[in-house]
Design an enzyme around this catalytic site. Structure first.
Site, short mmCIF file in Angstrom:
data_model
loop_
_atom_site.label_atom_id
_atom_site.label_comp_id
_atom_site.label_asym_id
_atom_site.label_seq_id
_atom_site.Cartn_x
_atom_site.Cartn_y
_atom_site.Cartn_z
CB SER A 115 94.80 -4.35 -22.87
OG SER A 115 94.56 -3.72 -23.90
CE1 TYR B 118 90.29 -2.07 -20.05
CE2 TYR B 118 91.46 -1.56 -21.88
CZ TYR B 118 90.91 -2.32 -21.15
OH TYR B 118 91.10 -3.81 -21.26
CE LYS C 209 92.57 -4.21 -18.31
NZ LYS C 209 92.11 -5.63 -17.22
#
Ligand code: NAD
Ligand code: WQD
Length: 343
Positions: free
Chosen positions: A129, A153, A157
């Site tokens: 992302s 989050y 990643k």
């Protein structure tokens, strides 16, 4: 290459990006098996994929952290590659439940990698992302821009990216690409599949769609005092169909053995402000979107967009759709399915 010679495992296959990519994989001729624990998607997606493609495929309801299940799946099927979408993706929730995110996203990926390795499946496309860039020093991010995720989050990643980069370096048999998506929006042009968030949407496009359909009174705009053209946040929105095509292009290159950089941006290379998205959506839907400007959302940046030179030059891919197409297709999905997949 002949896609019908290849079998692909799609984790998180009933999710928003997984479902659109699965339709394309089937239409290209790949055999696919989907695995999803349905924690953030509906079983009804499967019938929609079948309706769109008229092609059969296997679905396994299960969790990628379930080692025994994965071992059985890799024994039953001879996969050539995995596209790994499965993961939790809500920024705010990741700050509230960090261990869930570490467990699901990082441990889940490690279980998957171990079982892939045991089965001699070493080709992987991973959903990363743009969130790994955090607050970049330049608004246009290339794959070499500095990485500094601003939330748990994003950290998950980046950690997975780092694991995959080390793995590929130390064991060159691994063919891996981390696709760094910018802001995927829109839906399949049929209106049969689309984004169906649980509860209050976290992201701009589903929020606007729900205001347009009358489920929410107004959009709250998170700040109009950024140093951008109109003060609102600017993002690189990419049509979900272009994003799905980006996966097919990457997968084909990997399966053909073409050398690719491990991290690749997928966006359009253009940014639109919140006001510009509202205007495009109002035009596409003939609805008025009432809004209220409130304070900035913590962790948001003013503007970020992708440098997509590498993807353009190396993937036989370029984005085809603009913001008006994205809004038209998002609205078609929302208006045909006011309650998403809850029929
Ligand atoms: P999504 O939530 O719609 O899809 C993810 C799917 O994974 C869901 O169907 C969920 O049920 C499943 N899942 C989650 N944990 C699982 C587990 N442990 N085992 C099996 N299935 C599990 O999200 P999406 O928007 O389709 O995103 C797909 C991937 O792309 C995610 O990894 C996400 O982090 C990443 N990503 C998404 C965006 C975005 O804006 N949508 C942007 C960048 C990256
Ligand atoms: C877009 C713009 C908001 C909602 C997030 C994740 C990122 C990636 C994509 C997974 C911003 C503004 C939004 C609202 C608003 N996901 N906005 N009112 O924040 O760029 O990225 O989704 O990897 O990791 O962080 O996308 O759609 O939330 O916001 O004003 O109700 O819309 O401030 O400028 P974001 P978004």
């Amino acid at each position: 290459m002949n896609p019908s010679n290849y079998k692909i495992l799609v984790t998180g296959g009933t999710g928003y990006i997984g479902s659109h990519t699965s339709v394309k994989l089937l239409q290209e001729g790949f055999s696919i098996v989907l695995i999803d624990n349905l924690s953030n998607s509906s079983i009804n997606v499967l019938n929609r994929i079948k309706e769109l493609t008229n092609i059969n495929f296997d679905f396994i309801e299960g969790d990628i952290r379930d080692k025994r299940l994965l071992r059985r799946i890799f024994k039953e099927h001879k996969f050539d590659a995995v596209i790994h979408f499965a993961g939790l993706k809500a920024v705010k929730e990741s700050e509230e439940k960090p261990l869930n995110y570490f467990e699901n996203n990082i441990s889940g990926s490690i279980v998957l990698l171990n079982e892939m390795d045991r089965a001699n499946v070493n080709c992987l496309v991973f959903s990363s992302s743009a969130t790994v860039y955090g607050e970049p020093s330049e608004t246009k991010c290339s794959e070499d821009s500095q990485l500094c995720p601003k939330n748990i989050y994003g950290q998950t990643k980046l950690i997975i990216e780092e694991i995959l980069t080390s793995l590929k370096k130390i064991q060159p048999k691994w063919k891996i690409v981390n696709l760094r998506y910018f802001n995927p929006i829109g839906a399949h042009p049929s209106g049969l599949i689309g984004e169906d968030p649980n509860g209050e949407p976290n992201n701009l496009m589903p929020y606007i769609s729900q205001v347009a359909i009358g489920k929410r009174d107004k959009l709250f705009i998170f700040g109009d005092d950024y140093n951008t053209t109109d003060g609102s946040g600017k993002r690189d929105y990419i049509h979900i169909q272009d994003l799905a095509d980006g996966h097919i292009a990457t997968l084909k290159k990997l399966l053909q053995g073409s050398p690719l950089k491990i991290n690749i941006n997928l966006g359009t290379g253009k940014s639109y402000s919140v006001f510009e998205v509202i205007n495009a959506f109002e035009k596409a839907s003939s609805k008025t979107i009432p809004f209220e400007i409130i304070s900035r959302r913590e962790g948001d940046v003013g503007e970020i967009y992708a440098d997509i030179t590498y993807a353009n030059d190396n993937l036989d891919w370029s984005p085809k759709f603009d913001i008006n197409d994205m809004c038209k297709d998002a609205w078609r999905w929302q208006s045909k399915n006011p309650n998403g997949y809850n029929e």
